[in-house]
Design a protein around this motif. Structure first.
Motif, PDB file in Angstrom:
ATOM      1  N   THR A 197       7.069  -1.026   7.447  1.00 33.72           N
ATOM      2  CA  THR A 197       5.692  -1.907   6.973  1.00 33.72           C
ATOM      3  C   THR A 197       5.840  -3.175   7.800  1.00 33.72           C
ATOM      4  OG1 THR A 197       3.807  -2.370   5.627  1.00 33.72           O
ATOM      5  CG2 THR A 197       5.800  -2.773   4.803  1.00 33.72           C
ATOM      6  N   LEU A 211       4.353  -0.598  -2.617  1.00 29.53           N
ATOM      7  CA  LEU A 211       4.889   0.037  -1.823  1.00 29.53           C
ATOM      8  C   LEU A 211       6.664  -0.229  -2.476  1.00 29.53           C
ATOM      9  CD1 LEU A 211       5.695   1.514   0.888  1.00 29.53           C
ATOM     10  CD2 LEU A 211       5.719  -0.321   1.895  1.00 29.53           C
ATOM     11  N   CYS A 263       3.739   2.536   7.015  1.00 30.80           N
ATOM     12  CA  CYS A 263       2.823   2.467   5.800  1.00 30.80           C
ATOM     13  C   CYS A 263       2.008   1.220   5.499  1.00 30.80           C
ATOM     14  CB  CYS A 263       3.693   2.792   4.525  1.00 30.80           C
ATOM     15  SG  CYS A 263       2.816   2.980   3.115  1.00 30.80           S
ATOM     16  N   PRO A 265      -0.345  -0.013   2.614  1.00 32.77           N
ATOM     17  CA  PRO A 265      -0.933   0.241   1.371  1.00 32.77           C
ATOM     18  C   PRO A 265      -2.191  -1.005   0.701  1.00 32.77           C
ATOM     19  CG  PRO A 265       1.209  -0.974   0.913  1.00 32.77           C
ATOM     20  CD  PRO A 265       0.926  -0.743   2.392  1.00 32.77           C
ATOM     21  N   ASP A 309       1.427   4.378  -7.035  1.00 31.44           N
ATOM     22  CA  ASP A 309       2.588   4.286  -6.468  1.00 31.44           C
ATOM     23  C   ASP A 309       3.516   5.594  -6.404  1.00 31.44           C
ATOM     24  OD1 ASP A 309       4.749   3.891  -8.811  1.00 31.44           O
ATOM     25  OD2 ASP A 309       2.831   2.787  -9.200  1.00 31.44           O
TER      26      ASP A 309
END
Length: 368
Positions: A197, A211, A263, A265, A309
């Motif tokens: 990320t 995350l 990723c 989030p 999560d």
């Protein structure tokens, strides 16, 4: 009167994605013969940022001084920053002003049409991240931005979803011009079974805390590129995620080429340039299920609730263990990324510029 400006004063900061957006757009506009005076407020650009700006033909970088709207302790510093920028516009005789911080618009005449870009704002950030009544410190900033939006000749939002959010909050109707980047050609390399990320990790809207909790449940490795502390005192602590700190664009590109999965989030994201960069690099995308990401990446990414999560950990581990599926998703992301080109962003922006110039033109000149 030409409806393509010859000289644009563009404001920016050097803190996050607005800097990347400004340099990309300046590069594209320069290729169309538009000169850019890029005025930086807030923390000064780093040496690498200055070098990147100096490589763009037709761009002049100016340290305008002043503060950013989300760091100011009251309206007066913004008035001072706006005054300096108006002086810069007059000194350079620009044809158009491009405000990446529309809160600086104010009521004074800038001597040229003003186009503001709705990159983000504290009110819509608060709505998405906290969901409670605005604190007093945010209230004056929101009113200041609302005033700026109303006084701009035209507004731009980087996604349809954020256009709707901005319209609902402020009663204005920006044009949607999606952000775009020129892809950096890279040769295929074997990918590592790891998640990456990136971005302003200290920003609660990026939701790195979720995350981090997911990473504690995972078998796979997660890395994060970006600053852990922000200029406003916010910070985040990472334990299970491997923090890479802020990387140069070249180093980040290398990491993206190697990672199987990217990723994001986020609870709040008007566009997400980091996701576009990851898609251009061929990463499989696992994204928060929020309207912006659905709009831009539906059919080319996996979506997970940004509050879950446990589900995020399962999705990431399963995808890390299924290399074929990750490669297929990476190809889909790369294909979708082609829609968000620098050329499309420049064309859309020039169309909004033309509307602003036509609005300000004396009767009959717009057709000349």
């Amino acid at each position: 009167m030409s409806l393509v400006p010859r000289h644009v004063l563009m404001t920016t900061d050097a803190v996050g994605g607005v800097w990347t957006y400004a340099l990309d757009l300046a590069e594209g506009l320069s290729a169309r013969g538009v000169r850019i005076t890029l005025a930086v407020s807030g923390p000064a650009p780093r040496p690498a940022q200055r070098r990147a700006a100096e490589q763009i033909e037709g761009l002049t970088l100016v340290d305008a001084g002043g503060t950013l709207d989300w760091l100011a302790d009251g309206p007066r510093p913004l008035d001072q920053t706006a005054r300096a920028l108006r002086g810069l516009a007059a000194q350079n005789g620009v044809d158009l002003v491009h405000l990446n911080s529309p809160a600086l618009r104010g009521d004074e005449d800038w001597g040229a049409p003003v186009v503001g870009v709705c990159h983000s704002c504290v009110a819509t950030w608060w709505d998405a991240v906290r969901g409670t009544a605005l604190p007093e410190d945010f209230a004056w900033r929101t009113e200041r931005l609302a005033q700026g939006y109303r006084r701009c000749d035209r507004l731009i939002a980087p996604s349809f979803a954020f256009m709707q959010t901005t319209a609902a909050r402020y009663g204005v109707l920006p044009a949607t011009v999606r952000n775009g980047r020129r892809p950096i050609g890279t040769r295929p390399v074997p990918r590592r079974r790891q998640v990456l990320t990136s971005g302003r990790l200290w920003d609660e809207g990026k939701n790195i805390a979720t995350l981090e909790r997911a990473a504690r449940r995972m078998r796979g490795r997660v890395e994060a590129a970006g600053p852990l502390e922000g200029p406003n005192g916010q910070s985040v602590h990472l334990d299970r995620i491997q923090a890479l700190d802020a990387l140069s664009p070249t180093d980040l590109q290398q990491r993206l080429r190697l990672a199987s999965i990217f990723c994001a989030p986020s609870l709040y994201e008007p566009f997400g340039l980091g996701i576009l960069e990851a898609a251009q690099a061929g990463c499989a995308l696992v994204l928060a299920d929020i309207p912006t990401f659905r709009e831009l990446w539906e059919g080319a990414a996996l979506f997970v609730s940004p509050q879950d999560d446990a589900a995020l950990a399962v999705v990431l581990d399963e995808l890390l263990e299924d290399a074929d599926r990750a490669r297929r998703l990476g190809r889909l992301a790369a294909e979708r990324a082609e829609q968000f080109s620098l050329e499309a962003m420049v064309e859309g922006t020039l169309a909004v510029y033309a509307e602003a110039l036509a609005q300000r033109a004396p009767f009959g000149e717009a057709a000349a």
